[in-house]
Design an enzyme around this catalytic site. Structure first.
Site, mmCIF file in Angstrom:
data_model
loop_
_atom_site.group_PDB
_atom_site.id
_atom_site.type_symbol
_atom_site.label_atom_id
_atom_site.label_comp_id
_atom_site.label_asym_id
_atom_site.label_seq_id
_atom_site.Cartn_x
_atom_site.Cartn_y
_atom_site.Cartn_z
ATOM 1 N N MET A 26 0.847 -1.194 0.000
ATOM 2 C CA MET A 26 0.000 0.000 0.000
ATOM 3 C C MET A 26 0.877 1.236 0.000
ATOM 4 O O MET A 26 1.649 1.461 0.938
ATOM 5 C CB MET A 26 -0.910 0.004 1.229
ATOM 6 C CG MET A 26 -1.983 -1.078 1.181
ATOM 7 S SD MET A 26 -2.872 -1.225 2.739
ATOM 8 C CE MET A 26 -1.624 -2.043 3.751
ATOM 9 N N GLN A 102 8.169 -4.829 -2.662
ATOM 10 C CA GLN A 102 7.514 -4.824 -3.970
ATOM 11 C C GLN A 102 8.293 -3.856 -4.857
ATOM 12 O O GLN A 102 8.318 -2.650 -4.593
ATOM 13 C CB GLN A 102 6.055 -4.374 -3.876
ATOM 14 C CG GLN A 102 5.344 -4.484 -5.234
ATOM 15 C CD GLN A 102 3.991 -3.800 -5.247
ATOM 16 O OE1 GLN A 102 3.908 -2.579 -5.172
ATOM 17 N NE2 GLN A 102 2.931 -4.578 -5.343
ATOM 18 N N HIS A 169 5.903 -5.712 -9.279
ATOM 19 C CA HIS A 169 4.594 -5.083 -9.494
ATOM 20 C C HIS A 169 4.274 -5.104 -10.980
ATOM 21 O O HIS A 169 4.868 -4.372 -11.773
ATOM 22 C CB HIS A 169 4.607 -3.655 -8.969
ATOM 23 C CG HIS A 169 3.238 -3.072 -8.733
ATOM 24 N ND1 HIS A 169 2.093 -3.573 -9.316
ATOM 25 C CD2 HIS A 169 2.834 -2.028 -7.956
ATOM 26 C CE1 HIS A 169 1.047 -2.867 -8.923
ATOM 27 N NE2 HIS A 169 1.476 -1.922 -8.095
ATOM 28 N N ALA A 171 0.842 -4.964 -12.041
ATOM 29 C CA ALA A 171 -0.603 -4.736 -12.056
ATOM 30 C C ALA A 171 -0.933 -3.258 -12.213
ATOM 31 O O ALA A 171 -0.059 -2.405 -12.357
ATOM 32 C CB ALA A 171 -1.214 -5.275 -10.752
ATOM 33 N N HIS A 172 -2.249 -2.972 -12.242
ATOM 34 C CA HIS A 172 -2.821 -1.645 -11.999
ATOM 35 C C HIS A 172 -2.344 -0.552 -12.946
ATOM 36 O O HIS A 172 -2.227 0.609 -12.562
ATOM 37 C CB HIS A 172 -2.566 -1.220 -10.543
ATOM 38 C CG HIS A 172 -3.062 -2.206 -9.539
ATOM 39 N ND1 HIS A 172 -2.600 -2.247 -8.243
ATOM 40 C CD2 HIS A 172 -3.956 -3.207 -9.645
ATOM 41 C CE1 HIS A 172 -3.189 -3.228 -7.581
ATOM 42 N NE2 HIS A 172 -4.026 -3.833 -8.416
ATOM 43 N N TYR A 174 0.551 0.077 -14.248
ATOM 44 C CA TYR A 174 1.915 0.565 -14.163
ATOM 45 C C TYR A 174 2.735 -0.069 -15.291
ATOM 46 O O TYR A 174 2.183 -0.706 -16.182
ATOM 47 C CB TYR A 174 2.487 0.319 -12.771
ATOM 48 C CG TYR A 174 1.746 1.098 -11.710
ATOM 49 C CD1 TYR A 174 1.758 2.494 -11.712
ATOM 50 C CD2 TYR A 174 1.005 0.454 -10.718
ATOM 51 C CE1 TYR A 174 1.060 3.234 -10.759
ATOM 52 C CE2 TYR A 174 0.310 1.182 -9.755
ATOM 53 C CZ TYR A 174 0.341 2.565 -9.787
ATOM 54 O OH TYR A 174 -0.352 3.291 -8.850
#
Length: 366
Positions: A26, A102, A169, A171-172, A174
């Site tokens: 987060m 991450q 990372h 995902a999302h 990026y």
């Protein structure tokens, strides 16, 4: 329904954790100039003391000039930042916890609300971060090669600092996700392609480099999502076959665990089955999976950033799916962000002490 199954240990390569609960990554933006300080180390140590099984750090960026759009997001490169991350893992281990960073490249981003900009333009597969929104440059093959190396450098540093695993990372929307998506990858070279399977090439090369740098026995996680922040109903893979064509090359390249991001973990991924994203990833690849998405709260996390509050909710459906074998680990975000002792309270059945979540929790490192 008993929650005891969530408190069985889990081991895979370098990972040996006391339970199945993961602190989800987060973004907190409490690392001035990219350097995590004592307050960040204390924040993570409190979660280890609260008996989180595996802590995954907030996204921490690799050594590329425009890997971040926010100067207060931590870096995972450079002497001062790595010294900060050394203090983080020392504290987590002293408290009996396990942790992985991450590692992250944000790709083409919107400008930060502060007005801060990196020294070079944002970079991505085609210079866009959603259809018709150009805010960066298309990466050259040298840029791509340097970025792959930077992911490997960060993973090698994670291992040398004593971390228990590393998460990539992907995902999302990026950088890695921008390569996956037909909306943002318009390339005509070997890093593009008409199929999702073809557009996995960049991710596969990142994973292979990370695996080469950390060796065979260090656990590698990749976080993936079907949805986009600009399109919640997006499906990267529209069918089970397409999902397999996307995930299997990454499994073959060296991924040990797929971290499957959903907005709501209970939503089925495809018609005809109640399996969620993590359930399908495990079924198709045989790899371990992490489920995530509004675990333990009534509202989903994107709404939280718009000021909506959430209250505690039952874990019965989560446990039903876990006991059925759909996934191996469960990532929890906002409840652990707001309460470092959430896991301990769940374990001890102290449900009356569980807290809800409000945007105020985002304003400080509790």
């Amino acid at each position: 329904m008993s929650n005891l199954s969530l408190f069985k240990p889990f081991s895979l390569k370098s990972l040996n954790i006391k339970n199945r609960i993961v602190m989800a990554p987060m973004t907190r933006s409490f690392s001035p100039n990219g350097v995590p300080g004592d307050n960040v180390a204390a924040y993570y140590r409190r979660r280890a003391e609260g008996e989180v099984g595996l802590i995954l750090s907030e996204g921490t960026v690799i050594n590329r000039p425009a890997s971040s759009n926010d100067p207060n997001i931590p870096r995972f490169h450079g002497e001062s930042a790595l010294h900060g991350w050394q203090q983080v893992i020392n504290g987590v281990h002293a408290a009996g916890g396990s942790m992985g960073p991450q590692i992250w490249h944000q790709g083409v981003m919107d400008n930060h609300h502060s007005g801060w900009l990196p020294l070079t333009p944002f970079e991505g597969p085609s210079g866009i971060n959603r259809p018709d929104n150009t805010n960066g440059i298309a990466m050259s093959e040298k840029n791509i090669a340097d970025t792959i190396k930077a992911f490997g450098d960060a993973a090698a540093d994670a291992k040398s600092l004593g971390y228990d695993c590393v998460e990539i990372h992907g995902a999302h929307n990026y950088l890695i996700d921008q390569f996956f998506s037909a909306n943002t990858n318009l390339r005509t070279d070997s890093y593009g392609g008409q199929t999702l399977a073809a557009r996995t090439k960049f991710a596969v090369e990142v994973i292979k480099e990370v695996r080469r740098r950390v060796g065979d026995d260090f656990a590698i996680i990749i976080r993936l999502s079907q949805w986009k922040p600009y399109a919640y109903d997006s499906k990267m893979a529209a069918t089970q076959a397409e999902l397999e064509s996307w995930l299997q090359p990454m499994a073959d390249a060296g991924v040990d665990i797929f971290h499957c991001s959903q907005r709501r973990f209970w939503e089925p991924e495809f018609e005809g089955s109640d399996l969620n994203f993590a359930g399908w990833a495990k079924k198709l690849t045989g790899k371990a999976t992490i489920t995530v998405g509004s675990v333990g709260l009534s509202g989903e996390f994107l709404a939280a950033f718009k000021g909506e509050s959430s209250s505690p909710s039952s874990l019965d459906e989560l446990i039903r799916r876990f006991d059925r074998g759909d996934f191996d680990l469960v990532a929890v975000g906002r409840p652990i962000l707001a309460d470092p002792n959430w896991v301990k309270k769940i374990k001890e059945g102290r449900t009356e002490e569980l807290k809800g979540f409000s945007k105020e929790a985002l304003m400080e490192l509790l």
